[in-house]
Design an enzyme around this catalytic site. Structure first.
Site, PDB file in Angstrom:
ATOM      1  N   GLU A  98       0.862  -1.525   0.030  1.00 58.20           N
ATOM      2  CA  GLU A  98      -0.252   0.065   0.168  1.00 58.20           C
ATOM      3  C   GLU A  98       0.959   1.096  -0.394  1.00 58.20           C
ATOM      4  O   GLU A  98      -0.048   2.529   0.498  1.00 58.20           O
ATOM      5  CB  GLU A  98      -0.624  -0.234   1.159  1.00 58.20           C
ATOM      6  CG  GLU A  98      -2.511  -0.921   1.177  1.00 58.20           C
ATOM      7  CD  GLU A  98      -1.868  -2.824   0.824  1.00 58.20           C
ATOM      8  OE1 GLU A  98      -1.175  -2.585   2.206  1.00 58.20           O
ATOM      9  OE2 GLU A  98      -2.180  -3.092   0.689  1.00 58.20           O
ATOM     10  N   HIS A 139       5.438 -15.198  -2.685  1.00 62.78           N
ATOM     11  CA  HIS A 139       3.860 -13.779  -2.233  1.00 62.78           C
ATOM     12  C   HIS A 139       5.116 -12.931  -1.585  1.00 62.78           C
ATOM     13  O   HIS A 139       5.031 -10.987  -2.342  1.00 62.78           O
ATOM     14  CB  HIS A 139       3.028 -13.780  -0.857  1.00 62.78           C
ATOM     15  CG  HIS A 139       2.256 -12.891  -0.516  1.00 62.78           C
ATOM     16  ND1 HIS A 139       2.128 -12.187   0.535  1.00 62.78           N
ATOM     17  CD2 HIS A 139       1.723 -11.654  -1.407  1.00 62.78           C
ATOM     18  CE1 HIS A 139       1.264 -10.995   0.255  1.00 62.78           C
ATOM     19  NE2 HIS A 139       0.976 -10.626  -1.053  1.00 62.78           N
ATOM     20  N   PHE A 185      13.228   5.110  -1.742  1.00 59.43           N
ATOM     21  CA  PHE A 185      12.700   4.247  -0.935  1.00 59.43           C
ATOM     22  C   PHE A 185      13.551   3.222   0.034  1.00 59.43           C
ATOM     23  O   PHE A 185      14.835   2.842   0.107  1.00 59.43           O
ATOM     24  CB  PHE A 185      13.289   2.812  -1.979  1.00 59.43           C
ATOM     25  CG  PHE A 185      13.192   1.642  -2.569  1.00 59.43           C
ATOM     26  CD1 PHE A 185      13.816   1.057  -1.906  1.00 59.43           C
ATOM     27  CD2 PHE A 185      11.285   1.509  -2.763  1.00 59.43           C
ATOM     28  CE1 PHE A 185      13.603  -0.576  -1.891  1.00 59.43           C
ATOM     29  CE2 PHE A 185      11.510  -0.077  -3.355  1.00 59.43           C
ATOM     30  CZ  PHE A 185      12.059  -1.264  -2.557  1.00 59.43           C
ATOM     31  N   ASN A 195       9.177  -2.789   5.256  1.00 58.58           N
ATOM     32  CA  ASN A 195       9.541  -4.434   5.743  1.00 58.58           C
ATOM     33  C   ASN A 195       8.891  -5.466   4.703  1.00 58.58           C
ATOM     34  O   ASN A 195       8.672  -6.292   5.519  1.00 58.58           O
ATOM     35  CB  ASN A 195      10.270  -4.334   7.128  1.00 58.58           C
ATOM     36  CG  ASN A 195      10.881  -5.813   7.561  1.00 58.58           C
ATOM     37  OD1 ASN A 195      10.791  -6.259   8.300  1.00 58.58           O
ATOM     38  ND2 ASN A 195      12.506  -6.247   6.928  1.00 58.58           N
TER      39      ASN A 195
HETATM   40  N1  LIG Z   1       4.017  -9.972   3.734  1.00 52.61           N
HETATM   41  C1  LIG Z   1       3.937  -9.045   4.032  1.00 52.61           C
HETATM   42  C2  LIG Z   1       3.164  -7.902   3.789  1.00 52.61           C
HETATM   43  N2  LIG Z   1       2.029  -8.377   3.431  1.00 52.61           N
HETATM   44  C3  LIG Z   1       1.201  -7.700   3.169  1.00 52.61           C
HETATM   45  C4  LIG Z   1       1.135  -6.804   1.784  1.00 52.61           C
HETATM   46  O1  LIG Z   1       1.659  -5.442   1.276  1.00 52.61           O
HETATM   47  C5  LIG Z   1      -0.663  -6.291   1.365  1.00 52.61           C
HETATM   48  O2  LIG Z   1      -0.826  -5.471   2.717  1.00 52.61           O
HETATM   49  C6  LIG Z   1      -1.313  -6.905   1.343  1.00 52.61           C
HETATM   50  O3  LIG Z   1      -1.021  -7.813   0.536  1.00 52.61           O
HETATM   51  C7  LIG Z   1      -3.419  -6.355   0.968  1.00 52.61           C
HETATM   52  O4  LIG Z   1      -2.841  -5.456  -0.036  1.00 52.61           O
HETATM   53  N3  LIG Z   1       3.290  -6.741   3.460  1.00 52.61           N
HETATM   54  C8  LIG Z   1       4.659  -6.191   4.564  1.00 52.61           C
HETATM   55  O5  LIG Z   1       5.145  -4.998   4.680  1.00 52.61           O
HETATM   56  N4  LIG Z   1       5.767  -7.391   3.943  1.00 52.61           N
HETATM   57  C9  LIG Z   1       5.216  -8.075   4.474  1.00 52.61           C
HETATM   58  O6  LIG Z   1       6.606  -8.606   4.862  1.00 52.61           O
HETATM   59  C1  LIG Z   2       5.593 -11.310   2.177  1.00 58.56           C
HETATM   60  C2  LIG Z   2       4.963 -11.747   2.330  1.00 58.56           C
HETATM   61  O1  LIG Z   2       3.893 -11.705   1.826  1.00 58.56           O
HETATM   62  C3  LIG Z   2       5.168 -13.243   2.920  1.00 58.56           C
HETATM   63  O2  LIG Z   2       5.863 -13.122   4.014  1.00 58.56           O
HETATM   64  C4  LIG Z   2       3.742 -13.751   3.636  1.00 58.56           C
HETATM   65  O3  LIG Z   2       4.337 -15.303   3.871  1.00 58.56           O
HETATM   66  P1  LIG Z   2       4.106 -16.638   2.711  1.00 58.56           P
HETATM   67  O4  LIG Z   2       5.047 -16.014   1.265  1.00 58.56           O
HETATM   68  O5  LIG Z   2       4.267 -17.605   3.862  1.00 58.56           O
HETATM   69  O6  LIG Z   2       2.756 -16.225   3.208  1.00 58.56           O
END
Ligand SMILES: Nc1c(NC[C@H](O)[C@H](O)[C@H](O)CO)[nH]c(=O)[nH]c1=O
Ligand SMILES: CC(=O)[C@@H](O)COP(=O)(O)O
Length: 169
Positions: free
Chosen positions: A67, A98, A123, A90
């Site tokens: 976001e 993902h 960034f 982070n």
């Molecule tokens: N796994 C992490 C995420 N995942 C969430 C996404 O950023 C996003 O908020 C969601 O997919 C809804 O759109 N976000 C991080 O900042 N760090 C992660 O490790």
């Molecule tokens: C960066 C991510 O969205 C990740 O941390 C989510 O974990 P997973 O790949 O095990 O679903």
């Protein structure tokens, strides 16, 4: 050069532009808050250290790093007096792909904001394989990427001012 060869928190105040009148925005992701809060604090402290006034720093939060581009775009539109915006996040590799899509999406989004928008977006997103790597880069042995990002914001804010000056003359 890898981060391990460079401390992220090192900067030379004497080589920075005058920042006392600068206005800086932060957009901070709430995922991995222990890391993102350390990044934000490192950046906030660095801005105060180089002369930015506390009242000239604005902060918004977002649910996750994906976001960040949207909120940074809205901050560009809402606060056109800002000199720069720092996107703080982070992303840590999990079990699936993902990680790749979150990182790809936010990176492309932030790059587009820099190329299409007027206010530079810095960034400040750690995209790490492990939590330990994130800890090392948010106030650990490699310094704090938030500090590095704040200094970049000052430098890019000045570059934007210089560019406007030359265009106006
Ligand atoms: N796994 C992490 C995420 N995942 C969430 C996404 O950023 C996003 O908020 C969601 O997919 C809804 O759109 N976000 C991080 O900042 N760090 C992660 O490790
Ligand atoms: C960066 C991510 O969205 C990740 O941390 C989510 O974990 P997973 O790949 O095990 O679903």
């Amino acid at each position: 050069m890898a981060t391990s060869q460079k401390n992220l928190s090192v900067y030379d105040k004497d080589k920075l532009p005058d920042a006392k009148d600068m206005k800086i925005g932060f957009v901070v992701s709430e995922w991995n808050p222990d890391i993102t809060e350390s990044l934000f604090q490192g950046g906030f402290d660095a801005l105060l250290d180089v002369g930015v006034l506390k009242e000239n720093i604005v902060r918004w939060n977002v649910p996750g790093s994906f976001e960040l581009p949207y909120a940074c775009k809205k901050m560009q539109e809402s606060f056109d007096m800002l000199d720069a915006i720092v996107a703080v996040g982070n992303v840590i590799q999990g079990e699936t792909k993902h990680f790749d899509f979150v990182c790809q999406g936010l990176t492309q989004g932030i790059m587009e904001l820099n190329l299409k928008g007027d206010i530079p977006v810095i960034f400040c997103v750690l995209t790490d394989n492990t939590k330990a790597q994130s800890e090392e880069r948010s106030g650990g042995i490699h310094g704090n990427k938030g500090t590095e990002a704040a200094i970049a914001a000052i430098k890019m804010g000045q570059l934007r001012k210089d560019a406007k000056f030359y265009k106006a003359t």
